[in-house]
Design a protein around this motif. Structure first.
Motif, PDB file in Angstrom:
ATOM      1  N   TYR A 124     -10.679   1.712   7.797  1.00  0.00           N
ATOM      2  CA  TYR A 124     -11.679   1.716   6.735  1.00  0.00           C
ATOM      3  C   TYR A 124     -11.331   2.670   5.598  1.00  0.00           C
ATOM      4  O   TYR A 124     -12.112   2.829   4.664  1.00  0.00           O
ATOM      5  CB  TYR A 124     -13.045   2.124   7.313  1.00  0.00           C
TER       6      TYR A 124
ATOM      7  N   ASP B 180      -4.342   8.988   0.846  1.00  0.00           N
ATOM      8  CA  ASP B 180      -3.621   9.097  -0.417  1.00  0.00           C
ATOM      9  C   ASP B 180      -2.443  10.060  -0.244  1.00  0.00           C
ATOM     10  O   ASP B 180      -2.627  11.264  -0.071  1.00  0.00           O
ATOM     11  CB  ASP B 180      -4.557   9.601  -1.510  1.00  0.00           C
TER      12      ASP B 180
ATOM     13  N   TYR C 101      -0.413   4.843  -0.687  1.00  0.00           N
ATOM     14  CA  TYR C 101      -1.493   4.884   0.295  1.00  0.00           C
ATOM     15  C   TYR C 101      -0.969   4.541   1.688  1.00  0.00           C
ATOM     16  O   TYR C 101      -0.134   3.641   1.842  1.00  0.00           O
ATOM     17  CB  TYR C 101      -2.598   3.887  -0.051  1.00  0.00           C
TER      18      TYR C 101
ATOM     19  N   THR D 248     -11.974   4.843   0.488  1.00  0.00           N
ATOM     20  CA  THR D 248     -12.346   3.764   1.405  1.00  0.00           C
ATOM     21  C   THR D 248     -11.795   2.439   0.888  1.00  0.00           C
ATOM     22  O   THR D 248     -11.590   2.253  -0.311  1.00  0.00           O
ATOM     23  CB  THR D 248     -13.872   3.671   1.545  1.00  0.00           C
ATOM     24  N   ASN D 249     -11.549   1.502   1.802  1.00  0.00           N
ATOM     25  CA  ASN D 249     -10.985   0.213   1.421  1.00  0.00           C
ATOM     26  C   ASN D 249     -12.006  -0.917   1.606  1.00  0.00           C
ATOM     27  O   ASN D 249     -13.177  -0.660   1.916  1.00  0.00           O
ATOM     28  CB  ASN D 249      -9.695  -0.063   2.206  1.00  0.00           C
ATOM     29  N   ASP D 250     -11.562  -2.154   1.423  1.00  0.00           N
ATOM     30  CA  ASP D 250     -12.470  -3.297   1.476  1.00  0.00           C
ATOM     31  C   ASP D 250     -13.054  -3.529   2.859  1.00  0.00           C
ATOM     32  O   ASP D 250     -14.102  -4.166   2.996  1.00  0.00           O
ATOM     33  CB  ASP D 250     -11.745  -4.566   1.009  1.00  0.00           C
TER      34      ASP D 250
ATOM     35  N   ASN E 215       0.822  -1.205   0.000  1.00  0.00           N
ATOM     36  CA  ASN E 215       0.000   0.000   0.000  1.00  0.00           C
ATOM     37  C   ASN E 215       0.859   1.259   0.000  1.00  0.00           C
ATOM     38  O   ASN E 215       0.585   2.222  -0.725  1.00  0.00           O
ATOM     39  CB  ASN E 215      -0.935   0.010   1.219  1.00  0.00           C
TER      40      ASN E 215
ATOM     41  N   GLU F 284     -16.870  -3.996   0.224  1.00  0.00           N
ATOM     42  CA  GLU F 284     -16.387  -4.544  -1.029  1.00  0.00           C
ATOM     43  C   GLU F 284     -17.338  -4.211  -2.179  1.00  0.00           C
ATOM     44  O   GLU F 284     -17.069  -4.548  -3.329  1.00  0.00           O
ATOM     45  CB  GLU F 284     -16.209  -6.054  -0.924  1.00  0.00           C
TER      46      GLU F 284
ATOM     47  N   ASP G 141     -14.399   8.302  -2.424  1.00  0.00           N
ATOM     48  CA  ASP G 141     -13.059   8.854  -2.551  1.00  0.00           C
ATOM     49  C   ASP G 141     -13.153  10.353  -2.773  1.00  0.00           C
ATOM     50  O   ASP G 141     -14.214  10.882  -3.152  1.00  0.00           O
ATOM     51  CB  ASP G 141     -12.288   8.197  -3.708  1.00  0.00           C
TER      52      ASP G 141
ATOM     53  N   PRO H  64      -2.599   2.989   4.846  1.00  0.00           N
ATOM     54  CA  PRO H  64      -3.875   2.343   5.193  1.00  0.00           C
ATOM     55  C   PRO H  64      -4.281   2.550   6.646  1.00  0.00           C
ATOM     56  O   PRO H  64      -3.456   2.491   7.556  1.00  0.00           O
ATOM     57  CB  PRO H  64      -3.583   0.859   4.901  1.00  0.00           C
TER      58      PRO H  64
ATOM     59  N   ARG I  75     -17.685   2.326  -2.524  1.00  0.00           N
ATOM     60  CA  ARG I  75     -16.466   3.053  -2.186  1.00  0.00           C
ATOM     61  C   ARG I  75     -16.719   4.556  -2.292  1.00  0.00           C
ATOM     62  O   ARG I  75     -17.560   5.012  -3.089  1.00  0.00           O
ATOM     63  CB  ARG I  75     -15.309   2.648  -3.100  1.00  0.00           C
TER      64      ARG I  75
ATOM     65  N   ASN J 177      -7.961   4.542   3.222  1.00  0.00           N
ATOM     66  CA  ASN J 177      -6.558   4.633   2.846  1.00  0.00           C
ATOM     67  C   ASN J 177      -6.225   6.090   2.504  1.00  0.00           C
ATOM     68  O   ASN J 177      -6.796   6.665   1.563  1.00  0.00           O
ATOM     69  CB  ASN J 177      -6.245   3.744   1.647  1.00  0.00           C
TER      70      ASN J 177
END
Length: 426
Positions: free
Chosen positions: A55, A59, A50, A80-82, A45, A86, A91, A52, A89, A57
């Protein structure tokens, strides 16, 4: 440099922690493997830019940048991450330019329609700057560097407010696609007027559609921990993108179309050297303003002496071509790089020699439409060649290039570019 040191510190701590791990019995082996996977994912990452969190990441590319128009540009952004979801998202980013004293931002989100084909629908609102004459393929993977060399000296930007909806779809592991519909308000930050049928436009609205395809027929993939991973970066690769602007749709001012193409080939030799060829071409037709035409990725500033022009060499830019020197409505470039095996002088000192040749040709119809900006066309072959010696100290190296051929300049010194390079990988 602080980001560089931060990454090194993270890797060092991870390595130290792993080295100090005591001998484990069988009951602890599973936990040890899981910890190793987590550390590897964390470092990956960081390498992608990123940081992490649970919830989200962060940037890293929005933290600090610099260009000639904004000066220092700083802010925060992320995705947002997985762990968040999933299937959905969010951003965005918020940055501030200290020289132009203006905020820029993006708000976006998406939802997954189909997991097997990795199909996503994305909605985005952007109020930001874009370099005039630059082109980007929708399907390009995220590319992160600790700093962007060309960005330091760019001064020709246009502001755009863009609302878009896009569809990402994977036809197969080898064929990716993205389609986008967008409405934009374009306002150049420099003196510019676009003349069409006795009408002059200093700012304008555009309604566009884009379709982008990326084909990697020789790459290999494998499923790891439930996720598809590219195990072999195969060549050649092909990317094609078509853009269409529609006059009078949602108030759009112009009709035009663009077709962009790129192919990359790479040969790995038995002596561990690598030859890489990149061919890029584009053509625009209709009433296309200069903001959406092409440059050839120049990276040379207009200063009197070589030392005054000393800066950072780009990764795929023309080092002897001056910023804003050429614009085209049709162009093609060819870049050839031959990277030799690193010289194994010592464990820590392994410089690497790269030989480079670059060529560009293009043209433009109706140059008199573009008022307030002076430029040349590339109707003669532009040529430059040179070399890099990379990784001399802390990832830094040196670059030298010479301009010759159809656009050779009368003053010998003006054809030379001497710069430093920066290469680091995790």
């Amino acid at each position: 440099m602080r980001k560089h040191l931060f990454v090194v510190l993270i890797i060092t701590l991870a390595s130290y922690s792993n080295a100090q791990q005591p001998h484990v019995n069988k009951t602890d082996s599973t936990k040890t493997v899981q910890d190793s996977i987590k550390r590897a994912a964390f470092i990956k990452n960081i390498g992608n830019g990123y940081l992490p969190f649970n919830y989200f990441n962060l940037d890293l590319k929005y933290l600090v940048k610099f260009n000639q128009y904004e000066g220092f540009r700083s802010g925060l952004g992320g995705i947002t991450n997985d762990r968040f979801s999933e299937h959905y998202r969010l951003d965005g980013y918020l940055v501030y330019g200290f020289k132009d004293k203006a905020l820029k931002y993006k708000i976006g989100g998406g939802f997954r329609v189909n997991e097997a084909s990795d199909t996503w629908i994305n909605l985005t609102y952007v109020d930001d700057l874009q370099e005039t004459g630059s082109s980007k393929f929708l399907t390009d993977k995220r590319f992160f560097t600790f700093f962007e060399p060309r960005l330091l000296n760019i001064d020709l930007f246009h502001r755009h407010i863009t609302k878009s909806i896009s569809l990402q779809h994977k036809f197969s592991n080898h064929l990716l696609s993205e389609t986008q519909l967008a409405i934009s308000k374009i306002d150049p930050t420099y003196s510019y007027n676009f003349l069409i049928n006795n009408n002059s436009f200093s700012s304008y609205d555009l309604s566009t559609s884009k379709v982008s395809l990326q084909w990697s027929p020789f790459s290999s993939f494998a499923e790891t921990n439930g996720k598809l991973i590219e195990t072999k970066d195969g060549y050649p690769k092909f990317t094609l993108q078509y853009t269409k602007a529609y006059k009078s749709v949602f108030g759009s001012d112009f009709n035009f179309s663009k077709l962009n193409f790129r192919t990359i080939q790479q040969f790995e030799h038995k002596n561990s050297s690598i030859t890489r060829l990149a061919l890029v071409a584009g053509i625009a037709g209709g009433n296309t303003p200069i903001t959406h035409l092409y440059h050839a990725y120049p990276n040379n500033i207009r200063k009197e002496t070589i030392l005054q022009r000393f800066s950072v060499a780009g990764l795929n830019s023309f080092e002897t071509m001056y910023f804003n020197e050429f614009f085209s409505d049709k162009f093609s470039t060819l870049q050839v790089k031959h990277t030799f095996k690193p010289f194994n002088i010592s464990n820590r000192f392994k410089p690497q020699l790269v030989l480079i040749s670059r060529y560009a040709i293009g043209d433009m119809n109706n140059t008199d439409r573009h008022q307030g900006i002076q430029f040349n066309t590339l109707d003669k072959l532009y040529s430059e060649s040179g070399f890099e010696i990379n990784k001399l100290i802390f990832g830094f190296g040196l670059s030298f290039a010479y301009r010759y051929g159809g656009y050779h300049l009368p003053n010998f010194e003006d054809n030379l570019a001497f710069k430093f390079t920066f290469n680091i990988s995790l």
